[in-house]
Design a protein around this motif. Structure first.
Motif, PDB file in Angstrom:
ATOM      1  N   MET A   1       0.818  -1.204   0.000  1.00  0.00           N
ATOM      2  CA  MET A   1       0.000   0.000   0.000  1.00  0.00           C
ATOM      3  C   MET A   1       0.857   1.261   0.000  1.00  0.00           C
ATOM      4  N   GLY A   2       1.946   1.218   0.780  1.00  0.00           N
ATOM      5  CA  GLY A   2       2.818   2.382   0.830  1.00  0.00           C
ATOM      6  C   GLY A   2       3.498   2.651  -0.493  1.00  0.00           C
ATOM      7  N   ARG A   3       3.906   1.573  -1.206  1.00  0.00           N
ATOM      8  CA  ARG A   3       4.547   1.761  -2.508  1.00  0.00           C
ATOM      9  C   ARG A   3       3.551   2.333  -3.516  1.00  0.00           C
ATOM     10  N   LYS A   4       2.299   1.846  -3.479  1.00  0.00           N
ATOM     11  CA  LYS A   4       1.290   2.364  -4.408  1.00  0.00           C
ATOM     12  C   LYS A   4       0.996   3.833  -4.153  1.00  0.00           C
ATOM     13  N   ASP A   5       0.923   4.211  -2.883  1.00  0.00           N
ATOM     14  CA  ASP A   5       0.653   5.615  -2.566  1.00  0.00           C
ATOM     15  C   ASP A   5       1.809   6.505  -2.991  1.00  0.00           C
ATOM     16  N   SER A   6       3.014   6.041  -2.752  1.00  0.00           N
ATOM     17  CA  SER A   6       4.174   6.846  -3.149  1.00  0.00           C
ATOM     18  C   SER A   6       4.277   6.971  -4.660  1.00  0.00           C
ATOM     19  N   SER A   7       3.983   5.885  -5.381  1.00  0.00           N
ATOM     20  CA  SER A   7       4.021   5.947  -6.845  1.00  0.00           C
ATOM     21  C   SER A   7       2.925   6.864  -7.396  1.00  0.00           C
ATOM     22  N   GLN A   8       1.760   6.825  -6.777  1.00  0.00           N
ATOM     23  CA  GLN A   8       0.674   7.701  -7.214  1.00  0.00           C
ATOM     24  C   GLN A   8       1.007   9.165  -6.934  1.00  0.00           C
ATOM     25  N   ALA A   9       1.642   9.451  -5.793  1.00  0.00           N
ATOM     26  CA  ALA A   9       2.042  10.825  -5.486  1.00  0.00           C
ATOM     27  C   ALA A   9       3.101  11.309  -6.470  1.00  0.00           C
ATOM     28  N   GLN A  10       4.007  10.434  -6.862  1.00  0.00           N
ATOM     29  CA  GLN A  10       5.024  10.821  -7.850  1.00  0.00           C
ATOM     30  C   GLN A  10       4.389  11.122  -9.208  1.00  0.00           C
ATOM     31  N   ARG A  11       3.392  10.340  -9.595  1.00  0.00           N
ATOM     32  CA  ARG A  11       2.701  10.606 -10.852  1.00  0.00           C
ATOM     33  C   ARG A  11       1.987  11.957 -10.820  1.00  0.00           C
ATOM     34  N   GLU A  12       1.353  12.279  -9.703  1.00  0.00           N
ATOM     35  CA  GLU A  12       0.680  13.571  -9.589  1.00  0.00           C
ATOM     36  C   GLU A  12       1.684  14.718  -9.669  1.00  0.00           C
ATOM     37  N   LYS A  13       2.834  14.558  -9.040  1.00  0.00           N
ATOM     38  CA  LYS A  13       3.860  15.595  -9.119  1.00  0.00           C
ATOM     39  C   LYS A  13       4.363  15.754 -10.543  1.00  0.00           C
ATOM     40  N   GLN A  14       4.527  14.660 -11.249  1.00  0.00           N
ATOM     41  CA  GLN A  14       4.975  14.737 -12.639  1.00  0.00           C
ATOM     42  C   GLN A  14       3.940  15.446 -13.511  1.00  0.00           C
ATOM     43  N   ARG A  15       2.655  15.180 -13.265  1.00  0.00           N
ATOM     44  CA  ARG A  15       1.611  15.865 -14.035  1.00  0.00           C
ATOM     45  C   ARG A  15       1.631  17.368 -13.759  1.00  0.00           C
ATOM     46  N   VAL A  16       1.801  17.730 -12.491  1.00  0.00           N
ATOM     47  CA  VAL A  16       1.826  19.144 -12.138  1.00  0.00           C
ATOM     48  C   VAL A  16       3.018  19.831 -12.795  1.00  0.00           C
ATOM     49  N   GLN A  17       4.177  19.197 -12.760  1.00  0.00           N
ATOM     50  CA  GLN A  17       5.363  19.787 -13.379  1.00  0.00           C
ATOM     51  C   GLN A  17       5.214  19.896 -14.891  1.00  0.00           C
ATOM     52  N   SER A  18       4.586  18.906 -15.504  1.00  0.00           N
ATOM     53  CA  SER A  18       4.383  18.966 -16.952  1.00  0.00           C
ATOM     54  C   SER A  18       3.420  20.086 -17.332  1.00  0.00           C
ATOM     55  N   VAL A  19       2.388  20.333 -16.492  1.00  0.00           N
ATOM     56  CA  VAL A  19       1.461  21.435 -16.765  1.00  0.00           C
ATOM     57  C   VAL A  19       2.175  22.780 -16.634  1.00  0.00           C
ATOM     58  N   VAL A  20       3.006  22.935 -15.595  1.00  0.00           N
ATOM     59  CA  VAL A  20       3.736  24.186 -15.402  1.00  0.00           C
ATOM     60  C   VAL A  20       4.718  24.426 -16.549  1.00  0.00           C
ATOM     61  N   GLU A  21       5.420  23.384 -16.989  1.00  0.00           N
ATOM     62  CA  GLU A  21       6.345  23.529 -18.115  1.00  0.00           C
ATOM     63  C   GLU A  21       5.615  23.874 -19.406  1.00  0.00           C
ATOM     64  N   LEU A  22       4.441  23.283 -19.591  1.00  0.00           N
ATOM     65  CA  LEU A  22       3.665  23.585 -20.784  1.00  0.00           C
ATOM     66  C   LEU A  22       3.177  25.037 -20.779  1.00  0.00           C
ATOM     67  N   LEU A  23       2.826  25.550 -19.587  1.00  0.00           N
ATOM     68  CA  LEU A  23       2.411  26.954 -19.495  1.00  0.00           C
ATOM     69  C   LEU A  23       3.570  27.907 -19.787  1.00  0.00           C
ATOM     70  N   LYS A  24       4.768  27.546 -19.347  1.00  0.00           N
ATOM     71  CA  LYS A  24       5.925  28.406 -19.577  1.00  0.00           C
ATOM     72  C   LYS A  24       6.357  28.399 -21.042  1.00  0.00           C
ATOM     73  N   LYS A  25       6.113  27.310 -21.755  1.00  0.00           N
ATOM     74  CA  LYS A  25       6.520  27.219 -23.147  1.00  0.00           C
ATOM     75  C   LYS A  25       5.602  28.008 -24.080  1.00  0.00           C
TER      76      LYS A  25
END
Length: 419
Positions: A1-25
Motif C-alpha cells: 500500500m505504501g509503494r502504491k501511494d508513493s508511486s501515485q504521489a510521484q505521478r501527480e507531481k509529474q503531471r503538475v510539473q508537466s502542466v507548469v512547463e507547458l504553461l511556460k513554453k
C-alpha cells in the motif's frame, strides 16, 4: 500500500510539473503574479477538474488567467463596493466547524437592473477572493448561501445562479464545497429540475427552506435575529392594540409583562339571555371560556348555553331524534357463532422487494435539510460591516487596510521618540 501511494504521489507531481512547463513554453510569458497564482495546489485542482489531462488543464489555466486579467482581479478594492458593503449584499459570515469560509449573498432582484453584469461579476470575484484570503493552510474550499427570498421572479434568480455556478466551475474549480439556495421563488424548483442535468456543479447545490428551522431547539430564541423577530409577540405593542369587543365576547390585551397569557377573553354582554342565570350551581355551569372553546361555545344552541335544570333532563334534546327502522326479521342464529376468516400470521421470511424500499433511506430533501443545519447560525446572524472589513487584507481591504498599519507604526515611533 505504501509503494502504491508513493508511486501515485510521484505521478501527480509529474503531471503538475508537466502542466507548469507547458504553461511556460506557450507564447505569452507568465508574469510574477501569474506564476504565484499557478502554484501546485492550483494546478492540482485544475487537473482534477479535467480528469488528470495535462493539455486540457493547461488550456483551462490559460483561459482563467486571461479572464482574470479582463476582470482586473489585481485591482479589486473594497472602496469600489462601498454601497454593497454597507447593505451586506455579499460578505463572508465566518468559518464552519471545518474552518471553511461561509459566503452569503443577499442580492435583491432590482440589483441587476441598475448594475451591469460586469459589476456583478467583479463583486462576486471580490467576495470569493476575500474568502480565499481567510482560509487556513489546510483548507481550500468554501460554502455559499444564496438568500433568494428577495427575488419574485424565478427566471431572474435562475439566470444569476447559473452565471455564478458557471464562474465557479470554470475559474474556481474544486473550490465549492456546498451551495444552498434558501427560500427561492415557487417556480424555481421546476426550472431547476430541467436545468440541473446540464449544470456542472449541480450536485453541490441544494434547495432548502428557512421555515423548516424556525422551531428548532438550538435556535429557538428568534428575538435576537431581526429577520425572525416579527414572528413572536412583542409586549411593547400591547398599549397600541388596546381591547376590542363584539356582541358576545370581548378581547383584551394584558398590560402586565409577567402575565402568562398576553391576552384573554371575557363576556361582552352579561345579560341573562346571553350568559344565563348567575345563581345556578357550579357543577352545571359548564366549562369556562378559553381561547380553545370560545368559538364552539359561541355557536352552541341556546339550550346548551343555558343551565341544565331549565329543561327536561330525560329528553335527549329539544327535538325528537329520527326514529330507527323496526326490525322486520328475527335472527335464527347466534351472531357470536359466526366464524370470520383468520388473519394469517406474519411470516419470518418477508418479500425480497422489501429490501429495496426507499422508506428506510432518507430522502433528498431530508439530506439537504440535515446538511444545512450547521449553517443556520450564519444565515440568521446579523451582518456587521466592521467585522467583515477586518477580514480583508491589502489590497482588497482598500485604503483603510493599507493606511491603518502605517498609522499604527508612525504612532509607535512618535511615542518612542517622546521618551
Amino acid at each position: 500500500m505504501g509503494r502504491k501511494d508513493s508511486s501515485q504521489a510521484q505521478r501527480e507531481k509529474q503531471r503538475v510539473q508537466s502542466v507548469v512547463e507547458l504553461l511556460k513554453k506557450q507564447a505569452p510569458p507568465l508574469t510574477i503574479k501569474q506564476e504565484k497564482f499557478c502554484n501546485n495546489a492550483c494546478v492540482e485542482r485544475f487537473l482534477k477538474a479535467k480528469g488528470d489531462h495535462v493539455k486540457k488543464a493547461a488550456k483551462q489555466i490559460r483561459a482563467c488567467l486571461a479572464w482574470r486579467d479582463s476582470i482586473g482581479t489585481d485591482n479589486l478594492m473594497a472602496d469600489e463596493f462601498s454601497a454593497e458593503l454597507a447593505e451586506g449584499v455579499a460578505y463572508v459570515a465566518g468559518n464552519d466547524d471545518e474552518l471553511r469560509p461561509v459566503v452569503i449573498f443577499r442580492i435583491k432582484q432590482d440589483y441587476q437592473k441598475f448594475h451591469s453584469q460586469k459589476l456583478f461579476t467583479r463583486l462576486l470575484v471580490f467576495t470569493l477572493e476575500v474568502a480565499i484570503q481567510t482560509m487556513a493552510k489546510n483548507v481550500d474550499q468554501f460554502v455559499i448561501l444564496f438568500d433568494a427570498s428577495f427575488f419574485r421572479s424565478a427566471s431572474s434568480f435562475m439566470n444569476m445562479l447559473l452565471a455564478t455556478l458557471k464562474i465557479l466551475g470554470d475559474q474556481y474549480p474544486g473550490r465549492l464545497h456546498k451551495a444552498f439556495v434558501i427560500d427561492p421563488p415557487s417556480l424555481f424548483s421546476y426550472l431547476w429540475k430541467g436545468v440541473k442535468p446540464f449544470v456542472e456543479l449541480s450536485s453541490s447545490a441544494a434547495i432548502v427552506s428557512s421555515i423548516d428551522f424556525e422551531e428548532s431547539i438550538e435556535f429557538n430564541d428568534l428575538s435576537c435575529y431581526p429577520r425572525a423577530a416579527s414572528l413572536r409577540f412583542d409586549p411593547s405593542t400591547a398599549a397600541k392594540l388596546g381591547s376590542c369587543s363584539s356582541s358576545r365576547f370581548s378581547f383584551t390585551v394584558s398590560h402586565h409583562l409577567d402575565s402568562l397569557k398576553p391576552w384573554y377573553l371575557s363576556f361582552g354582554d352579561t345579560s341573562v339571555s346571553k350568559v344565563g342565570p348567575a345563581n345556578h350551581p357550579v357543577a352545571f355551569s359548564g366549562p369556562a371560556i378559553s381561547p380553545l372553546n370560545a368559538r364552539s361555545y359561541s355557536f352552541a344552541s341556546p339550550v346548551a348555553r343555558g343551565p341544565h335544570d331549565s329543561f327536561d333532563v330525560g329528553r335527549k334534546g329539544m327535538f325528537p331524534s329520527t326514529p330507527m327502522p323496526q326490525r322486520t326479521q328475527k335472527l335464527d342464529f347466534d351472531p357470536s357463532t359466526i366464524r370470520h376468516p383468520r388473519t394469517p400470521n406474519p411470516s419470518f421470511l418477508k418479500s425480497p422487494a422489501l429490501f429495496f424500499r426507499r422508506d428506510s433511506q432518507p430522502s433528498r430533501v431530508e439530506k439537504s435539510r440535515d446538511s444545512f443545519t450547521p449553517f443556520v447560525k450564519f444565515y440568521r446572524r446579523p451582518y456587521d460591516e466592521m467585522i467583515y472589513r477586518s477580514k480583508m487584507r491589502p489590497p482588497l481591504g482598500g485604503l483603510i487596510s493599507i493606511v491603518s498599519p502605517q498609522l499604527r507604526r508612525n504612532r509607535h515611533i512618535s511615542m518612542s521618540q517622546r521618551f
